[in-house]
Structures are given as structure tokens and as C-alpha cells.
Design a protein around this motif. Structure first.
Motif, PDB file in Angstrom:
ATOM      1  N   ALA A 160       7.504  -4.521  -3.063  1.00  0.00           N
ATOM      2  CA  ALA A 160       7.357  -3.304  -3.861  1.00  0.00           C
ATOM      3  C   ALA A 160       8.426  -3.159  -4.939  1.00  0.00           C
ATOM      4  O   ALA A 160       8.521  -2.122  -5.594  1.00  0.00           O
ATOM      5  CB  ALA A 160       7.375  -2.075  -2.947  1.00  0.00           C
ATOM      6  N   SER A 229       0.939   1.870  -8.696  1.00  0.00           N
ATOM      7  CA  SER A 229       0.842   1.484  -7.293  1.00  0.00           C
ATOM      8  C   SER A 229      -0.402   2.088  -6.682  1.00  0.00           C
ATOM      9  O   SER A 229      -0.789   3.203  -7.019  1.00  0.00           O
ATOM     10  CB  SER A 229       2.042   2.005  -6.517  1.00  0.00           C
ATOM     11  OG  SER A 229       2.714   0.957  -5.902  1.00  0.00           O
ATOM     12  N   ASP A 272       8.698   0.049 -10.499  1.00  0.00           N
ATOM     13  CA  ASP A 272       7.975  -0.609  -9.416  1.00  0.00           C
ATOM     14  C   ASP A 272       8.277   0.075  -8.084  1.00  0.00           C
ATOM     15  O   ASP A 272       7.375   0.491  -7.348  1.00  0.00           O
ATOM     16  CB  ASP A 272       8.397  -2.088  -9.389  1.00  0.00           C
ATOM     17  CG  ASP A 272       7.446  -2.961  -8.596  1.00  0.00           C
ATOM     18  OD1 ASP A 272       6.436  -2.439  -8.085  1.00  0.00           O
ATOM     19  OD2 ASP A 272       7.712  -4.179  -8.489  1.00  0.00           O
ATOM     20  N   THR A 276       5.694   2.913  -5.561  1.00  0.00           N
ATOM     21  CA  THR A 276       5.417   2.850  -4.124  1.00  0.00           C
ATOM     22  C   THR A 276       6.001   4.080  -3.418  1.00  0.00           C
ATOM     23  O   THR A 276       5.352   4.684  -2.558  1.00  0.00           O
ATOM     24  CB  THR A 276       6.003   1.550  -3.531  1.00  0.00           C
ATOM     25  OG1 THR A 276       5.497   0.435  -4.281  1.00  0.00           O
ATOM     26  CG2 THR A 276       5.635   1.383  -2.071  1.00  0.00           C
TER      27      THR A 276
HETATM   28 MG    MG Z   1       5.479  -1.680  -6.676  1.00  0.00          MG
END
Ligand code: MG
Ligand code: ADP
Length: 338
Positions: A160, A229, A272, A276
Motif C-alpha cells: 500500500a 485505492s 498511496d 489505503t
Molecule cells: Mg495504495
């Protein structure tokens, strides 16, 4: 490794498409110097390949695998690069109260998203599946940059955050080589810098969650990362309730309520990881967190297809999905899983 090449002489955008880190990458350099553009793209690919060898948890030769093998046994000295990535990951765990946790990698996959599940697992099974996850048990020693996973069976993984880190580093290399504009697109995790060849800002099209082929809004960006995500097609229904494929590491239950989360900030690694995180935190807590952070924006789609935006997000709307320019790059909400 397969790569396809394309060059557009008119706008001097040079692009390679290939598979890296198990994902489809598109790397674009905008430059008048064609040789330099291709060289920079190759250097970016080399850098991402190098990073993959360090952070991959399934490659037995990686330093990450060595940390995992020695869980509950001993600490492992690693390169400062990997050490610092784990330091930053733990900071995000603190920030998100454990919603983000790289030791998520030890989870027992008791939730099956292939339609084979007949009913819900028992509360005991669920609790046991996440028992080894706890970022507090990742012991870091800055003196010798060693890492120790306190419990046997613990594991770390960078699923993640790794793609974002790699994209950041790839961009850094290209910039250092003199490429002033470009895009690294890692399966929909987009990292842009500079301007398009015609001097305009990059246009990032946000796909309509109800119809992926139509764009519902555009983002005009310079140096930015736009990361999504969640895959809204990947969920299961048990006893009439919808469960997404993203699991809350603190409870062991799949997260409910959201289809996708998009984070927009200049740093791809942070985008990123936060995408998540917000997915796990859910609509209210996730949005509250983002609204506290300077220079980080977010929008999300809940399971009723309702959109929410962070306070300072500036999107250009094109109601019927008319594109401002034909070569705009599109982000799909709920992009394909890798
Ligand atoms: Mg991610
Ligand atoms: P995508 O594959 O769409 O980029 P994400 O960025 O959300 O999806 O990352 C999915 C990966 O993150 C998976 O590899 C999974 O192992 C890992 N992961 C899932 N939940 C968490 C979590 N709460 N904290 C840290 N990593 C997680």
C-alpha cells in the motif's frame, strides 16, 4: 518484460508502457531532446526495478524477506533506504491510529472474494487472522538501521506504499537528468510534474464511478500525485451486507461503506499510503483526517455512489464529460486490481 514504445514528435512526449512491480506502468517524458527522454525513461525503469528488489516481500533474496524470516528471532540490519521507508510507514500508522500498518502482510486470508464464501467466519477466526498485525511491534534501531519484528509470524509488506515510493524515486531520477515535465502512471497511481508539451497544466480526468468510460471531472495539476485505492467491483455480499476487499487491520473485518478513495498531494508515497488509510478509516474519520492535513486533498465515492470532497479540492466539472484536451490522462475510480 514486454514494453511498447510510442513517441509523439509533435508534442515531444515520449512514453514507454511496461510491467513493473506486478503493475502496468506508463512512463512519459516531455522533452525536445529525444535521446535524453528515452534515456531518462530507461533510468526510471532501472530505478523502479532496483527498488522492487529491496522491498518485495515475496522475493526471498530481498532485505524485506530477511526481516520477515527473522520475525521473533533477531533483528536484521538493512539499507538506510529500506529502514527510512519503514520509519515513514510507522509515522503513517501513528497518524491513522493503525488503519495503515505495513505489518498487515501477516493477515490470514480468511475472506475470499471469489464467491466461494458461504457465510461469515466466526469472531474468533477473524480475531486470530489479524493477531500478528501491530506496527508497535516493528522495532527500529536508528543506530545500526536494524529492524526487528517482535512476534514470530509477523510480516511486513509494502503493497500500500511501495508503488508510490517507487514512482517518487523514478520521477526524482528523471528530473535529475533534466526532464522538466512528465508522468509516471503506475496502474492509475499517477505522478505528474512540469507542464504538458503545449505549456498547459496536466489534465487528469476522474472517471465517473457509475460509468468508467465517462469523465465526471478534471483536475489541472503541475507537480502532483493522484492515487486511488479500492476496487468497487471487488466486494462480496454475505447475508445481504456488502464487504470490500480491504480489511481493517485492527478488527479483521472488511471495510464497509466506501467504493473508492482518491488522494491528491505532491508526494506519491504519501498519496498511496493515505488512499489505503482513508479507505480503512471510512468516510467521516477519513475525511476529517485529510481536512487536517495541509496540501493533501481527497475525494471519495461511497457505496451509494455519493461523492465527498475535502475542503480545498479544486476540480473542474464537465457535466457531460467533455474533455478539455484529447491527450488528457484518465484516472479510473476503482481501477483494475493488479
Ligand atoms: Mg495504495
Ligand atoms: P492498490 O493495489 O489498488 O494500489 P492499495 O494501494 O490500497 O491498492 O494497496 C493494497 C495493498 O495494501 C495490498 O497489497 C495489501 O496487502 C496492502 N494493505 C491492505 N490493507 C492495508 C493496511 N490497512 N495497511 C497497510 N497495507 C495494507
Amino acid at each position: 518484460m514486454s514494453a511498447s514504445l510510442s513517441a509523439n514528435a509533435q508534442n515531444h512526449a515520449h512514453k514507454k508502457v511496461l510491467k513493473l512491480m506486478g503493475s502496468r506502468f506508463e512512463i512519459t517524458a516531455v522533452s525536445d531532446d529525444e535521446a535524453l527522454a528515452w534515456q531518462s525513461i530507461d533510468a526510471c525503469i532501472e530505478e523502479i526495478t532496483r527498488i522492487e528488489k529491496v522491498i518485495s516481500s515475496w522475493d526471498e533474496r530481498s532485505q524485506t524477506a530477511a526481516i520477515n524470516r527473522n520475525a521473533g528471532i533477531k533483528s536484521v540490519i538493512v539499507d538506510p533506504e529500506l529502514f527510512n521507508l519503514i520509519v515513514r510507514a510507522k509515522k503513517i500508522s501513528n497518524l491513522t491510529d493503525g488503519a495503515f500498518d505495513v505489518s498487515y502482510a501477516s493477515v490470514d486470508k480468511i475472506w475470499k472474494f471469489d464467491g466461494s464464501m458461504q457465510g461469515l467466519p466466526s469472531a474468533e477466526e477473524v480475531a486470530a487472522s489479524v493477531a500478528k498485525i501491530d506496527y508497535h511491534n516493528i522495532i527500529l534501531n536508528a543506530e545500526d538501521h536494524s529492524v526487528f519484528l517482535k512476534e514470530k509470524g509477523m510480516k511486513i509488506g509494502f503493497g500500500a506504499i511501495g508503488k508510490g515510493y517507487a514512482a517518487n524515486k523514478g520521477r526524482e531520477i528523471m528530473k535529475a537528468m533534466g526532464i522538466t515535465s512528465g508522468i509516471v502512471n503506475a496502474s492509475g497511481d499517477l505522478l505528474t510534474w512540469g507542464k504538458e508539451a503545449d505549456g498547459s497544466e496536466w489534465s487528469i480526468g476522474i472517471a465517473d464511478p457509475k460509468n468508467k468510460r465517462s469523465v465526471m471531472a478534471w483536475l489541472a495539476v503541475g507537480e502532483m500525485a493522484v492515487v486511488t485505492s479500492g476496487n468497487y467491483e471487488k466486494f462480496i455480499e454475505v447475508d445481504g451486507k456488502r464487504y470490500s476487499h480491504i480489511i481493517d487491520p485492527r478488527t479483521g473485518y472488511p471495510v464497509q461503506g466506501l467504493k473508492s478513495v482518491t488522494i491528491i498531494c505532491p508526494d506519491a508515497e504519501l498519496s498511496d499510503a493515505l488512499a489505503t488509510s482513508v479507505f480503512v478509516l471510512g468516510k467521516e474519520k477519513g475525511m476529517a483526517l485529510i481536512n487536517q492535513l495541509n496540501g493533501i486533498e481527497c475525494f471519495l465515492v461511497d457505496d451509494k455512489d455519493e461523492l465527498s470532497y475535502s475542503k480545498n479540492l479544486k476540480l473542474n466539472y464537465y457535466k457531460n464529460g467533455v474533455a478539455p484536451s484529447t491527450d488528457a490522462t484518465q484516472v479510473n475510480i476503482g481501477h483494475e486490481a493488479n
